[in-house]
Design a protein around this motif. Structure first.
Motif, PDB file in Angstrom:
ATOM      1  N   GLN A  15       0.972  -1.075   0.026  1.00  0.00           N
ATOM      2  CA  GLN A  15       0.017   0.151   0.024  1.00  0.00           C
ATOM      3  C   GLN A  15       0.911   0.934   0.057  1.00  0.00           C
ATOM      4  N   GLU A  42      10.721  -6.948  -3.052  1.00  0.00           N
ATOM      5  CA  GLU A  42       9.719  -7.669  -2.371  1.00  0.00           C
ATOM      6  C   GLU A  42       9.805  -8.801  -1.939  1.00  0.00           C
ATOM      7  N   LYS A  92       4.648  -6.290   7.974  1.00  0.00           N
ATOM      8  CA  LYS A  92       3.307  -6.583   8.169  1.00  0.00           C
ATOM      9  C   LYS A  92       2.538  -5.173   8.940  1.00  0.00           C
ATOM     10  N   VAL A 131      10.204   2.512   8.217  1.00  0.00           N
ATOM     11  CA  VAL A 131       8.597   3.011   8.333  1.00  0.00           C
ATOM     12  C   VAL A 131       8.019   1.508   8.909  1.00  0.00           C
ATOM     13  N   ASN A 133       6.533  -1.217  10.911  1.00  0.00           N
ATOM     14  CA  ASN A 133       6.323  -0.905  12.400  1.00  0.00           C
ATOM     15  C   ASN A 133       6.666  -2.292  13.183  1.00  0.00           C
TER      16      ASN A 133
HETATM   17  P1  NAD Z   1       1.213  -3.892   3.159  1.00  0.00           P
HETATM   18  O1  NAD Z   1       0.970  -5.108   3.711  1.00  0.00           O
HETATM   19  O2  NAD Z   1       0.407  -3.171   1.895  1.00  0.00           O
HETATM   20  O3  NAD Z   1       2.541  -3.944   2.154  1.00  0.00           O
HETATM   21  C1  NAD Z   1       3.726  -4.435   2.613  1.00  0.00           C
HETATM   22  C2  NAD Z   1       4.584  -5.173   1.542  1.00  0.00           C
HETATM   23  O4  NAD Z   1       5.781  -5.538   2.346  1.00  0.00           O
HETATM   24  C3  NAD Z   1       3.849  -6.118   1.078  1.00  0.00           C
HETATM   25  O5  NAD Z   1       3.794  -6.129  -0.481  1.00  0.00           O
HETATM   26  C4  NAD Z   1       4.796  -7.468   1.524  1.00  0.00           C
HETATM   27  O6  NAD Z   1       5.032  -8.338   0.346  1.00  0.00           O
HETATM   28  C5  NAD Z   1       6.208  -6.675   1.604  1.00  0.00           C
HETATM   29  N1  NAD Z   1       7.167  -7.365   2.362  1.00  0.00           N
HETATM   30  C6  NAD Z   1       6.822  -8.097   3.734  1.00  0.00           C
HETATM   31  N2  NAD Z   1       8.104  -8.568   4.051  1.00  0.00           N
HETATM   32  C7  NAD Z   1       9.056  -8.110   3.187  1.00  0.00           C
HETATM   33  C8  NAD Z   1      10.585  -8.499   3.273  1.00  0.00           C
HETATM   34  N3  NAD Z   1      11.191  -9.123   4.077  1.00  0.00           N
HETATM   35  N4  NAD Z   1      10.927  -7.529   2.202  1.00  0.00           N
HETATM   36  C9  NAD Z   1      10.545  -6.940   1.162  1.00  0.00           C
HETATM   37  N5  NAD Z   1       9.220  -6.623   1.389  1.00  0.00           N
HETATM   38  C10 NAD Z   1       8.447  -7.285   2.206  1.00  0.00           C
HETATM   39  O7  NAD Z   1       1.555  -2.841   4.226  1.00  0.00           O
HETATM   40  P2  NAD Z   1       1.845  -1.041   4.242  1.00  0.00           P
HETATM   41  O8  NAD Z   1       0.494  -0.542   4.406  1.00  0.00           O
HETATM   42  O9  NAD Z   1       2.462  -0.680   2.886  1.00  0.00           O
HETATM   43  O10 NAD Z   1       2.713  -0.992   5.545  1.00  0.00           O
HETATM   44  C11 NAD Z   1       3.972  -1.381   5.559  1.00  0.00           C
HETATM   45  C12 NAD Z   1       4.402  -0.913   6.945  1.00  0.00           C
HETATM   46  O11 NAD Z   1       4.485   0.213   7.414  1.00  0.00           O
HETATM   47  C13 NAD Z   1       3.508  -1.772   8.038  1.00  0.00           C
HETATM   48  O12 NAD Z   1       4.388  -2.414   9.061  1.00  0.00           O
HETATM   49  C14 NAD Z   1       2.859  -0.539   8.850  1.00  0.00           C
HETATM   50  O13 NAD Z   1       2.333  -0.663   9.954  1.00  0.00           O
HETATM   51  C15 NAD Z   1       3.970   0.694   8.663  1.00  0.00           C
HETATM   52  N6  NAD Z   1       3.377   1.756   8.848  1.00  0.00           N
HETATM   53  C16 NAD Z   1       4.355   2.767   9.487  1.00  0.00           C
HETATM   54  C17 NAD Z   1       3.834   4.108   9.476  1.00  0.00           C
HETATM   55  C18 NAD Z   1       4.931   5.031  10.233  1.00  0.00           C
HETATM   56  O14 NAD Z   1       4.437   6.170  10.407  1.00  0.00           O
HETATM   57  N7  NAD Z   1       5.876   4.735  10.904  1.00  0.00           N
HETATM   58  C19 NAD Z   1       2.759   4.586   8.890  1.00  0.00           C
HETATM   59  C20 NAD Z   1       1.903   3.559   8.182  1.00  0.00           C
HETATM   60  C21 NAD Z   1       2.340   2.191   8.263  1.00  0.00           C
END
Ligand code: NAD
Ligand code: LMR
Length: 328
Positions: A15, A42, A92, A131, A133
């Motif tokens: 996302q 990815e 995740k 980023v 979490n």
């Molecule tokens: P998402 O599930 O849509 O996308 C995560 C992607 O990461 C997926 O496509 C998955 O296949 C990939 N992935 C998983 N393990 C991986 C690895 N070892 N190497 C490469 N890619 C990998 O999630 P999202 O909504 O994009 O959110 C991603 C992360 O960001 C989450 O942990 C979310 O909680 C965090 N987040 C942090 C903040 C912040 O302010 N720090 C804000 C929003 C989201």
């Protein structure tokens, strides 16, 4: 024409990735005259890699003049090779009813391997922004694996929280967003974070004086900012993505802009009561592109601030203890 910089992005087909890559390629992150090569990483999962192909096709279809190459891979040794910036988004997201710290067991281990590989293959000037979490502790984990890159190169994002706080203050005061300055986030990217309103100002006046409602500042304001992520999950059914991507653009843009003063989670140097070796949100000033100094002159010695700082520090120390075995 400047030499292109290599920007590695994990979770590139997720996302946040979908809201982020086009901004980087358009020049929003590194500037309108800085070419980039995107190194998209990815998970080794067929569906994710197929989605990544589609994202790369769309990047091609944008014909961005600054985009000088796209690497697609599930091999971090390829994706982080010679990277100048490593944006660690892939992890995740939490679901309803979870706290971000609940993700530590699953997500923490990702950052062990990535910290090691970045240290081994990224460019000599590599910078890392986390980023995924729980971002602060994941950043600490990645940095703990590095022998070559110093810990200051590893930062975690609290800029989304700063942007949220700025927006809430502007709405409460009924002023334009740009009138609100010097609102910084201290501590963890979690509900314990402290948006320290004492030094914020609105049109050059202390924010607390303009708002004139200490109960709101200490209560609903801190609570709304701290729990905004959960409110978005409840409303949208998925965690924040476009605003998170936008905040990462801001985070990196400010880190490459000398003079910028902004909130970043960095390795604690003991100021503001944070334990050494936790990554805590603090105000920093960018010195040279990619480098910064922690600003230590803000007085947060009042009882309310001290209690907020102690609570968020306690949580960071607990998260660190929770992964102690993992980072040995
Ligand atoms: P998402 O599930 O849509 O996308 C995560 C992607 O990461 C997926 O496509 C998955 O296949 C990939 N992935 C998983 N393990 C991986 C690895 N070892 N190497 C490469 N890619 C990998 O999630 P999202 O909504 O994009 O959110 C991603 C992360 O960001 C989450 O942990 C979310 O909680 C965090 N987040 C942090 C903040 C912040 O302010 N720090 C804000 C929003 C989201
Ligand atoms: C946010 O603050 O929106 C993100 O950290 C996602 C979450 O889990 O709250």
């Amino acid at each position: 024409m400047k030499t292109p910089i290599r920007v590695a992005v994990t979770g590139a087909a997720g996302q946040i990735g979908y809201a982020l890559l086009f901004r980087i390629a358009s020049g929003a992150m590194f500037g309108p005259d800085q070419p980039v090569i995107l190194q998209l990483i990815e998970a080794p999962v067929e569906k994710a890699l197929k989605a990544l192909e589609g994202v790369a096709m769309e990047l091609d279809d944008c014909a961005f003049p600054l985009l000088k190459g796209i690497v697609q891979t599930s091999d971090p040794a390829v994706g982080f090779k010679d990277a100048n910036w490593c944006l660690l988004v892939g992890a995740k997201p939490r679901g309803p009813g979870m706290e971000r710290a609940d993700l530590l067991k699953d997500n923490g281990k990702i950052f062990i391997g990535q910290g090691q590989i970045i240290d081994a293959v990224a460019a000599a000037d590599a910078r890392v922004a986390v980023v995924g979490n729980p971002a602060n502790t994941n950043c600490m984990i990645a940095a703990s694996q590095a022998k070559r890159l110093p810990p200051e190169r590893f930062t975690a994002m609290v800029r989304l929280d700063q942007n949220r706080a700025q927006s809430q203050l502007a709405q409460k005061a009924g002023v334009d967003l740009t009138a609100v300055k010097d609102i910084f986030i201290y501590g963890n990217h979690s509900p314990t974070m402290f948006p320290a309103f004492a030094h914020a100002n609105i049109n050059g006046q202390p924010a607390a004086k303009v708002i004139n409602d200490d109960a709101w500042l200490q209560g609903p304001f801190c609570e709304t900012v701290g729990k905004r992520g959960a409110a978005i999950i409840a409303a949208r059914g998925a965690s924040s993505a476009a605003s998170a991507a936008n905040a990462l653009v801001d985070h990196v843009r400010s880190l490459v802009t000398p003079g910028a003063v902004h909130s970043v989670a960095v390795k604690s140097n003991g100021h503001y009561g944070f334990d050494a070796n936790v990554w805590a949100g603090m105000p920093v000033r960018t010195t040279t592109p990619g480098s910064y100094e922690i600003l230590t002159h803000y007085d947060l010695s009042d009882a309310f601030s001290q209690q907020k700082l102690a609570a968020t520090n306690k949580e960071l120390v607990e998260e660190r203890a929770f992964v102690a075995d993992m980072i040995k």
